[in-house]
Motif scaffolding. Structure first.
Motif, PDB file in Angstrom:
ATOM      1  N   CYS A 336       0.811  -1.223   0.000  1.00  0.00           N
ATOM      2  CA  CYS A 336       0.000   0.000   0.000  1.00  0.00           C
ATOM      3  C   CYS A 336       0.842   1.268   0.000  1.00  0.00           C
ATOM      4  O   CYS A 336       0.305   2.361  -0.163  1.00  0.00           O
ATOM      5  CB  CYS A 336      -0.929   0.001   1.209  1.00  0.00           C
ATOM      6  SG  CYS A 336      -2.211  -1.260   1.107  1.00  0.00           S
ATOM      7  N   ALA A 337       2.135   1.146   0.207  1.00  0.00           N
ATOM      8  CA  ALA A 337       3.033   2.306   0.191  1.00  0.00           C
ATOM      9  C   ALA A 337       4.357   1.870  -0.424  1.00  0.00           C
ATOM     10  O   ALA A 337       4.955   0.889   0.034  1.00  0.00           O
ATOM     11  CB  ALA A 337       3.238   2.847   1.598  1.00  0.00           C
ATOM     12  N   PRO A 338       4.850   2.570  -1.445  1.00  0.00           N
ATOM     13  CA  PRO A 338       6.035   2.105  -2.174  1.00  0.00           C
ATOM     14  C   PRO A 338       7.365   2.429  -1.509  1.00  0.00           C
ATOM     15  O   PRO A 338       8.400   1.973  -1.976  1.00  0.00           O
ATOM     16  CB  PRO A 338       5.918   2.858  -3.501  1.00  0.00           C
ATOM     17  CG  PRO A 338       5.260   4.142  -3.131  1.00  0.00           C
ATOM     18  CD  PRO A 338       4.269   3.781  -2.041  1.00  0.00           C
ATOM     19  N   ALA A 339       7.353   3.210  -0.415  1.00  0.00           N
ATOM     20  CA  ALA A 339       8.623   3.645   0.176  1.00  0.00           C
ATOM     21  C   ALA A 339       8.805   3.184   1.610  1.00  0.00           C
ATOM     22  O   ALA A 339       9.655   3.700   2.319  1.00  0.00           O
ATOM     23  CB  ALA A 339       8.719   5.174   0.099  1.00  0.00           C
ATOM     24  N   GLN A 340       8.005   2.211   2.042  1.00  0.00           N
ATOM     25  CA  GLN A 340       8.169   1.698   3.396  1.00  0.00           C
ATOM     26  C   GLN A 340       9.486   0.946   3.511  1.00  0.00           C
ATOM     27  O   GLN A 340       9.864   0.171   2.626  1.00  0.00           O
ATOM     28  CB  GLN A 340       7.010   0.767   3.755  1.00  0.00           C
ATOM     29  CG  GLN A 340       5.688   1.486   3.962  1.00  0.00           C
ATOM     30  CD  GLN A 340       4.565   0.528   4.323  1.00  0.00           C
ATOM     31  OE1 GLN A 340       4.653  -0.656   4.044  1.00  0.00           O
ATOM     32  NE2 GLN A 340       3.512   1.046   4.930  1.00  0.00           N
ATOM     33  N   ALA A 374      -5.791  11.725  -2.090  1.00  0.00           N
ATOM     34  CA  ALA A 374      -4.400  12.102  -1.883  1.00  0.00           C
ATOM     35  C   ALA A 374      -3.470  11.031  -2.435  1.00  0.00           C
ATOM     36  O   ALA A 374      -3.874   9.893  -2.686  1.00  0.00           O
ATOM     37  CB  ALA A 374      -4.135  12.318  -0.393  1.00  0.00           C
ATOM     38  N   LEU A 375      -2.207  11.403  -2.615  1.00  0.00           N
ATOM     39  CA  LEU A 375      -1.234  10.483  -3.202  1.00  0.00           C
ATOM     40  C   LEU A 375      -1.138   9.187  -2.404  1.00  0.00           C
ATOM     41  O   LEU A 375      -1.119   8.087  -2.975  1.00  0.00           O
ATOM     42  CB  LEU A 375       0.138  11.172  -3.270  1.00  0.00           C
ATOM     43  CG  LEU A 375       1.183  10.560  -4.200  1.00  0.00           C
ATOM     44  CD1 LEU A 375       0.696  10.570  -5.646  1.00  0.00           C
ATOM     45  CD2 LEU A 375       2.495  11.339  -4.095  1.00  0.00           C
ATOM     46  N   THR A 376      -1.109   9.299  -1.091  1.00  0.00           N
ATOM     47  CA  THR A 376      -1.030   8.090  -0.256  1.00  0.00           C
ATOM     48  C   THR A 376      -2.255   7.206  -0.448  1.00  0.00           C
ATOM     49  O   THR A 376      -2.153   5.972  -0.439  1.00  0.00           O
ATOM     50  CB  THR A 376      -0.893   8.459   1.228  1.00  0.00           C
ATOM     51  OG1 THR A 376      -1.955   9.370   1.593  1.00  0.00           O
ATOM     52  CG2 THR A 376       0.445   9.120   1.503  1.00  0.00           C
ATOM     53  N   SER A 377      -3.415   7.820  -0.627  1.00  0.00           N
ATOM     54  CA  SER A 377      -4.644   7.057  -0.851  1.00  0.00           C
ATOM     55  C   SER A 377      -4.619   6.360  -2.202  1.00  0.00           C
ATOM     56  O   SER A 377      -5.063   5.207  -2.329  1.00  0.00           O
ATOM     57  CB  SER A 377      -5.858   7.982  -0.763  1.00  0.00           C
ATOM     58  OG  SER A 377      -7.049   7.278  -1.068  1.00  0.00           O
ATOM     59  N   TYR A 379      -1.950   5.294  -3.864  1.00  0.00           N
ATOM     60  CA  TYR A 379      -1.062   4.137  -3.731  1.00  0.00           C
ATOM     61  C   TYR A 379      -1.769   2.991  -3.007  1.00  0.00           C
ATOM     62  O   TYR A 379      -1.659   1.820  -3.400  1.00  0.00           O
ATOM     63  CB  TYR A 379       0.199   4.511  -2.953  1.00  0.00           C
ATOM     64  CG  TYR A 379       1.279   5.189  -3.759  1.00  0.00           C
ATOM     65  CD1 TYR A 379       1.896   4.540  -4.829  1.00  0.00           C
ATOM     66  CD2 TYR A 379       1.719   6.468  -3.428  1.00  0.00           C
ATOM     67  CE1 TYR A 379       2.909   5.140  -5.553  1.00  0.00           C
ATOM     68  CE2 TYR A 379       2.734   7.084  -4.145  1.00  0.00           C
ATOM     69  CZ  TYR A 379       3.326   6.421  -5.209  1.00  0.00           C
ATOM     70  OH  TYR A 379       4.335   7.021  -5.922  1.00  0.00           O
ATOM     71  N   LYS A 380      -2.502   3.326  -1.955  1.00  0.00           N
ATOM     72  CA  LYS A 380      -3.201   2.296  -1.179  1.00  0.00           C
ATOM     73  C   LYS A 380      -4.250   1.597  -2.028  1.00  0.00           C
ATOM     74  O   LYS A 380      -4.379   0.369  -1.993  1.00  0.00           O
ATOM     75  CB  LYS A 380      -3.840   2.931   0.055  1.00  0.00           C
ATOM     76  CG  LYS A 380      -4.584   1.944   0.937  1.00  0.00           C
ATOM     77  CD  LYS A 380      -5.210   2.649   2.139  1.00  0.00           C
ATOM     78  CE  LYS A 380      -5.995   1.670   3.007  1.00  0.00           C
ATOM     79  NZ  LYS A 380      -6.625   2.366   4.168  1.00  0.00           N
ATOM     80  N   GLN A 381      -5.016   2.373  -2.786  1.00  0.00           N
ATOM     81  CA  GLN A 381      -6.048   1.793  -3.640  1.00  0.00           C
ATOM     82  C   GLN A 381      -5.445   0.821  -4.648  1.00  0.00           C
ATOM     83  O   GLN A 381      -5.964  -0.279  -4.867  1.00  0.00           O
ATOM     84  CB  GLN A 381      -6.791   2.898  -4.382  1.00  0.00           C
ATOM     85  CG  GLN A 381      -7.662   3.789  -3.524  1.00  0.00           C
ATOM     86  CD  GLN A 381      -8.237   4.936  -4.321  1.00  0.00           C
ATOM     87  OE1 GLN A 381      -8.871   4.732  -5.350  1.00  0.00           O
ATOM     88  NE2 GLN A 381      -8.011   6.166  -3.866  1.00  0.00           N
ATOM     89  N   ILE A 382      -4.336   1.221  -5.249  1.00  0.00           N
ATOM     90  CA  ILE A 382      -3.699   0.382  -6.270  1.00  0.00           C
ATOM     91  C   ILE A 382      -3.076  -0.855  -5.629  1.00  0.00           C
ATOM     92  O   ILE A 382      -3.215  -1.983  -6.123  1.00  0.00           O
ATOM     93  CB  ILE A 382      -2.638   1.177  -7.045  1.00  0.00           C
ATOM     94  CG1 ILE A 382      -3.287   2.374  -7.746  1.00  0.00           C
ATOM     95  CG2 ILE A 382      -1.927   0.291  -8.064  1.00  0.00           C
ATOM     96  CD1 ILE A 382      -2.289   3.372  -8.296  1.00  0.00           C
ATOM     97  N   GLY A 383      -2.383  -0.652  -4.507  1.00  0.00           N
ATOM     98  CA  GLY A 383      -1.720  -1.778  -3.848  1.00  0.00           C
ATOM     99  C   GLY A 383      -2.673  -2.849  -3.360  1.00  0.00           C
ATOM    100  O   GLY A 383      -2.323  -4.027  -3.305  1.00  0.00           O
ATOM    101  N   ASN A 384      -3.907  -2.448  -3.022  1.00  0.00           N
ATOM    102  CA  ASN A 384      -4.902  -3.403  -2.517  1.00  0.00           C
ATOM    103  C   ASN A 384      -5.690  -4.093  -3.620  1.00  0.00           C
ATOM    104  O   ASN A 384      -6.464  -5.018  -3.343  1.00  0.00           O
ATOM    105  CB  ASN A 384      -5.892  -2.692  -1.592  1.00  0.00           C
ATOM    106  CG  ASN A 384      -5.346  -2.494  -0.189  1.00  0.00           C
ATOM    107  OD1 ASN A 384      -4.502  -3.266   0.265  1.00  0.00           O
ATOM    108  ND2 ASN A 384      -5.806  -1.457   0.495  1.00  0.00           N
TER     109      ASN A 384
END
Length: 425
Positions: A336-340, A374-377, A379-384
């Motif tokens: 859900c986040a590419p930089a963790q 938002a950008l974080t949202s 990424y989360k949508q795509i990652g899930n």
């Protein structure tokens, strides 16, 4: 000519590590072929015949064209940003209702498909009885919450309070011909297998036959990503013995990150420019030293210690940390986040995380699918999401089943208006 597969490809296909292949090479279980020019190791197609799970690479028969014989209708729950819905739509299924709690994901669905009946809100406030016997399939990926286990098989009422209960309730009220649910691989062994046993008992109580849970590797379905999803398919008992449900047939080619981000077979053009996260300067200086396909162990030892801190002295490979992807391999599973720090997904060439559109490409979303929030949202949508290409193959399996079922029964339900609006209470 006998096709050759790289070590990375065979490791991905078999679901083992490259180190395991090296051990097999040394023991004689699977000897590699050396390229005399660069000493790279390969395996011939014939060498892989010993693995039953790879039998599909020897099947060169033509794929049948699957087109819906009738207008098949679906309800999708926990719809997210629409990865599954896109695939089902491409396969020819008509989505009558989509439910999602996340407001940004709902906005994404509505922006891309204004005609879809998107109901944004708590699934517990939504009723499905008006759709009874008018829906062919209920789909969705319910989050896996732990069920209490009291020494016996759990019943439908005992599942209250879990999102699986809401999925089961939708099935009970709509009474579709079949349902299809996707989840993480960990569901297979969650709570020692008790969670899946309880799910099975609820499904049995609802009057459905649960097929053997099926683990799908996205890399076999034109998805350039090492992602695995567990699929649960249940068929209504009165229909279960009529025709067999056939899982999607794997493709022989495995696509790489280059196929995802560059013009080629998957996409006609390079990835469009879009927004994306960046690394802080200190982290960027570390990531710049990681080679393509490498991770923290490929850094100088002093840099390893400074970056890993106490984790440097702990056990385990921690292979996701300071990880840079490789052009010639599928991407690791997107998070859900590419930089963790624990699950790094660095671009193979530029020292940065993937952009939103690159993230979407790896999940095989079309370039015109826009994400809201938002950008974080985003990424989360795509990652899930369920990868769209894999969802398409699942949709074809559903259409094939329904075609053969309708041909067997020659009975279709009478139609009623299906665009009824629901109000949340």
């Amino acid at each position: 000519m006998n096709k050759l597969y790289s070590v990375a490809q065979v490791a991905d296909m078999l679901g083992v590590s490259k180190e395991t292949l090296r051990r097999w090479d040394n023991s004689g279980k699977l000897r590699s072929i050396r390229n005399p020019m660069n000493n790279y190791r390969f395996y011939s197609k014939e060498q892989l015949r010993q693995f039953e799970e790879l039998s599909f690479i020897f099947d060169d028969s033509k794929r049948p064209q699957i087109i819906p014989d009738h207008a098949y209708k679906t309800i999708e729950l926990f719809a997210g940003a629409g990865g599954l819905a896109i695939g089902l739509e491409r396969a020819g299924l008509e989505t009558i209702l989509l439910n999602e709690l996340d407001k940004d994901a709902c906005a994404t669905l509505k922006a891309n498909r204004p005609h879809w009946n998107v109901q944004c809100g708590d699934i517990g406030a939504l009723g499905f009885s008006p759709y009874r016997d008018q829906i062919d399939v209920v789909t969705g990926g319910f989050p896996c919450q732990a069920f209490s286990y009291i020494g016996k098989k759990m019943g439908f009422e005992d599942a209250r309070g879990t999102l699986f209960f809401e999925f089961a309730r939708a099935v009970k009220e709509a009474n579709p011909k079949l349902f299809m649910a996707e989840n993480v691989r960990g569901l297979l062994n969650h709570d020692g297998g008790k969670t899946l046993e309880n799910i099975r008992s609820v499904i049995d109580e609802l009057g459905y036959t649960l097929l053997e849970p099926h683990l799908m590797k996205a890399i076999f379905y034109r998805v350039p990503q090492k992602r695995e999803r567990l699929l649960l398919v249940g068929i209504r008992n009165d229909l279960a013995g009529k025709v067999q449900f056939c899982w999607p047939r794997p493709y022989q080619k495995i696509y790489t990150l280059k196929d995802a981000l560059k013009a080629g077979e998957l996409f006609p053009n390079d990835t469009p420019v879009s927004a994306g996260q960046t690394y802080p300067a200190k982290k960027a200086a570390v990531m710049a030293q990681v080679p393509p396909g490498g991770y923290w162990r490929d850094l100088p030892e002093d840099v390893q210690k400074a970056y890993m801190l106490q984790s440097f002295y702990l056990g385990g490979g921690k292979t996701g940390m300071a990880r840079r992807m490789h052009w010639d391999e599928p991407c690791l599973t997107l998070t859900c986040a590419p930089a963790q720090k624990q699950t790094e997904r660095c671009h193979p060439e530029a020292t940065r995380p993937f952009t939103v559109r690159e993230y979407a490409r790896i999940q095989t979303f079309p370039d015109d699918w826009q994400f809201r929030g938002a950008l974080t949202s985003q990424y989360k949508q795509i990652g899930n999401a369920v990868p769209a290409n894999m969802a398409y193959e699942l949709g074809l399996s559903v259409v094939d089943f329904l075609n053969r079922l309708c041909g067997e029964t020659d009975v279709l339900p009478a139609g009623i208006p299906l665009q009824q609006e629901f109000k949340f209470t």
